[in-house]
Motif scaffolding. Structure first.
Motif, PDB file in Angstrom:
ATOM      1  N   MET A 190       0.839  -1.204   0.000  1.00  0.00           N
ATOM      2  CA  MET A 190       0.000   0.000   0.000  1.00  0.00           C
ATOM      3  C   MET A 190       0.872   1.251   0.000  1.00  0.00           C
ATOM      4  O   MET A 190       0.619   2.202  -0.743  1.00  0.00           O
ATOM      5  N   ARG A 191       1.898   1.244   0.845  1.00  0.00           N
ATOM      6  CA  ARG A 191       2.802   2.386   0.921  1.00  0.00           C
ATOM      7  C   ARG A 191       3.484   2.622  -0.423  1.00  0.00           C
ATOM      8  O   ARG A 191       3.585   3.752  -0.909  1.00  0.00           O
ATOM      9  N   GLN A 217       3.022   5.997  -2.619  1.00  0.00           N
ATOM     10  CA  GLN A 217       4.171   6.844  -2.947  1.00  0.00           C
ATOM     11  C   GLN A 217       4.346   6.995  -4.457  1.00  0.00           C
ATOM     12  O   GLN A 217       4.672   8.082  -4.941  1.00  0.00           O
ATOM     13  N   LEU A 218       4.127   5.922  -5.213  1.00  0.00           N
ATOM     14  CA  LEU A 218       4.228   6.027  -6.670  1.00  0.00           C
ATOM     15  C   LEU A 218       3.148   6.969  -7.210  1.00  0.00           C
ATOM     16  O   LEU A 218       3.382   7.716  -8.161  1.00  0.00           O
ATOM     17  N   SER A 219       1.985   6.943  -6.596  1.00  0.00           N
ATOM     18  CA  SER A 219       0.887   7.804  -7.039  1.00  0.00           C
ATOM     19  C   SER A 219       1.120   9.253  -6.640  1.00  0.00           C
ATOM     20  O   SER A 219       1.021  10.155  -7.476  1.00  0.00           O
ATOM     21  N   ARG A 220       1.432   9.503  -5.376  1.00  0.00           N
ATOM     22  CA  ARG A 220       1.483  10.871  -4.863  1.00  0.00           C
ATOM     23  C   ARG A 220       2.838  11.551  -5.033  1.00  0.00           C
ATOM     24  O   ARG A 220       2.894  12.743  -5.289  1.00  0.00           O
ATOM     25  N   GLN A 221       3.901  10.802  -4.868  1.00  0.00           N
ATOM     26  CA  GLN A 221       5.226  11.421  -4.942  1.00  0.00           C
ATOM     27  C   GLN A 221       5.816  11.376  -6.349  1.00  0.00           C
ATOM     28  O   GLN A 221       6.537  12.277  -6.757  1.00  0.00           O
ATOM     29  N   HIS A 222       5.501  10.312  -7.082  1.00  0.00           N
ATOM     30  CA  HIS A 222       6.055  10.169  -8.432  1.00  0.00           C
ATOM     31  C   HIS A 222       5.013  10.472  -9.505  1.00  0.00           C
ATOM     32  O   HIS A 222       5.326  10.430 -10.694  1.00  0.00           O
ATOM     33  N   LYS A 242      -6.211   0.925  -7.246  1.00  0.00           N
ATOM     34  CA  LYS A 242      -7.273   1.815  -6.784  1.00  0.00           C
ATOM     35  C   LYS A 242      -7.627   1.531  -5.323  1.00  0.00           C
ATOM     36  O   LYS A 242      -7.771   2.454  -4.515  1.00  0.00           O
ATOM     37  N   LYS A 243      -7.745   0.258  -4.971  1.00  0.00           N
ATOM     38  CA  LYS A 243      -8.097  -0.105  -3.584  1.00  0.00           C
ATOM     39  C   LYS A 243      -6.989   0.294  -2.608  1.00  0.00           C
ATOM     40  O   LYS A 243      -7.270   0.787  -1.510  1.00  0.00           O
ATOM     41  N   HIS A 244      -5.734   0.076  -3.005  1.00  0.00           N
ATOM     42  CA  HIS A 244      -4.616   0.480  -2.133  1.00  0.00           C
ATOM     43  C   HIS A 244      -4.655   1.993  -1.882  1.00  0.00           C
ATOM     44  O   HIS A 244      -4.459   2.440  -0.743  1.00  0.00           O
ATOM     45  N   ILE A 245      -4.907   2.768  -2.928  1.00  0.00           N
ATOM     46  CA  ILE A 245      -4.928   4.228  -2.770  1.00  0.00           C
ATOM     47  C   ILE A 245      -6.108   4.647  -1.898  1.00  0.00           C
ATOM     48  O   ILE A 245      -5.967   5.505  -1.016  1.00  0.00           O
ATOM     49  N   LEU A 288       2.506   8.871 -10.811  1.00  0.00           N
ATOM     50  CA  LEU A 288       2.204   7.856 -11.816  1.00  0.00           C
ATOM     51  C   LEU A 288       0.701   7.584 -11.829  1.00  0.00           C
ATOM     52  O   LEU A 288       0.030   7.694 -10.802  1.00  0.00           O
ATOM     53  N   SER A 289       0.189   7.218 -12.994  1.00  0.00           N
ATOM     54  CA  SER A 289      -1.230   6.868 -13.117  1.00  0.00           C
ATOM     55  C   SER A 289      -1.451   5.473 -12.536  1.00  0.00           C
ATOM     56  O   SER A 289      -0.499   4.714 -12.316  1.00  0.00           O
ATOM     57  N   HIS A 290      -2.713   5.130 -12.329  1.00  0.00           N
ATOM     58  CA  HIS A 290      -3.047   3.790 -11.817  1.00  0.00           C
ATOM     59  C   HIS A 290      -2.494   2.721 -12.766  1.00  0.00           C
ATOM     60  O   HIS A 290      -1.939   1.712 -12.315  1.00  0.00           O
ATOM     61  N   LYS A 291      -2.631   2.951 -14.054  1.00  0.00           N
ATOM     62  CA  LYS A 291      -2.172   1.978 -15.057  1.00  0.00           C
ATOM     63  C   LYS A 291      -0.644   1.814 -14.993  1.00  0.00           C
ATOM     64  O   LYS A 291      -0.132   0.692 -15.062  1.00  0.00           O
ATOM     65  N   GLU A 292       0.068   2.934 -14.857  1.00  0.00           N
ATOM     66  CA  GLU A 292       1.534   2.868 -14.773  1.00  0.00           C
ATOM     67  C   GLU A 292       1.973   2.137 -13.508  1.00  0.00           C
ATOM     68  O   GLU A 292       2.918   1.336 -13.540  1.00  0.00           O
ATOM     69  N   ILE A 293       1.303   2.394 -12.404  1.00  0.00           N
ATOM     70  CA  ILE A 293       1.642   1.715 -11.141  1.00  0.00           C
ATOM     71  C   ILE A 293       1.364   0.228 -11.273  1.00  0.00           C
ATOM     72  O   ILE A 293       2.190  -0.607 -10.888  1.00  0.00           O
TER      73      ILE A 293
END
Length: 197
Positions: free
Chosen positions: A138-139, A143-148, A167-170, A150-155
């Motif tokens: 989850m972390r 971090q990939l979403s908020r700090q980097h 999506k659920k992790h975020i 990245l889109s959901h697809k990229e993550i």
């Protein structure tokens, strides 16, 4: 040519207290735009700002018989907007744009007073601690979403998981952060309003 009568705020408020809808309309037209501008700047949403200002005027109309405003009506209305914005942000603190804004405030805002600087450090520590306590995956997703950014697809591609899992992790991460900052939401809202001035 007919002369236009300019009523003072006090006169209009007296007329509104007696149920005069035309006087209320005059006050509304006099103050709607500056109140809307203040709310929109803080909320970053014209629709939400318009709703908030409408609610303030509706409240004034509903309380017209008991309303006792001493001093400047303009100051009273701006204070009403400020408190309404704080309540709105507190209630919607985990919406994506407010969390992004929170990050901007925590990174870029250097308040002039020591107390606000301490509040920012406290909020940074609360969020950092909440993120550190998240389960590893989850972390990583957060971090990939908020700090980097990245889109959901990229993550999902990078971590080999589905978009739905991302999506659920975020969603869960945001819930953890919401819980962590719930006691500090008023502080954040106040800092945000100062920062956006």
């Amino acid at each position: 040519m007919e002369a236009t009568i300019i009523y003072t705020d006090e006169t209009l408020l007296d007329l509104v207290a007696d149920g005069d809808k035309d006087a209320f309309t005059m006050l509304y037209r006099r103050y709607w735009q500056p109140l809307f501008t203040s709310a929109a700047r803080a909320l970053r949403s014209k629709t939400d700002a318009a709703d908030l200002v409408q609610d303030i005027f509706l409240s004034i109309w509903n309380r017209r018989h008991d309303l006792n405003i001493t001093g400047s009506l303009a100051a009273y209305l701006q204070t009403s907007v400020r408190y309404s914005v704080i309540k709105y942000i507190e209630k919607n603190i985990t919406r994506r744009d407010y969390l992004i804004l929170l990050t901007e405030v925590l990174v870029n805002y250097q308040p002039p007073d020591v107390e606000s600087q301490l509040q920012i450090k406290e909020l940074q520590n609360v969020i950092r601690s909440a993120v550190e306590q998240m389960p590893h995956k989850m972390r990583e997703v957060y971090q990939l979403s908020r700090q980097h950014h990245l889109s959901h697809k990229e993550i999902a591609g990078r971590l080999g998981i589905s978009d739905e899992t991302v999506k659920k992790h975020i969603q869960h991460a945001l819930q953890i952060i919401k819980t962590a900052i719930r006691h500090n939401a008023t502080t954040f809202a106040f800092l945000l309003i100062q920062w956006l001035k």
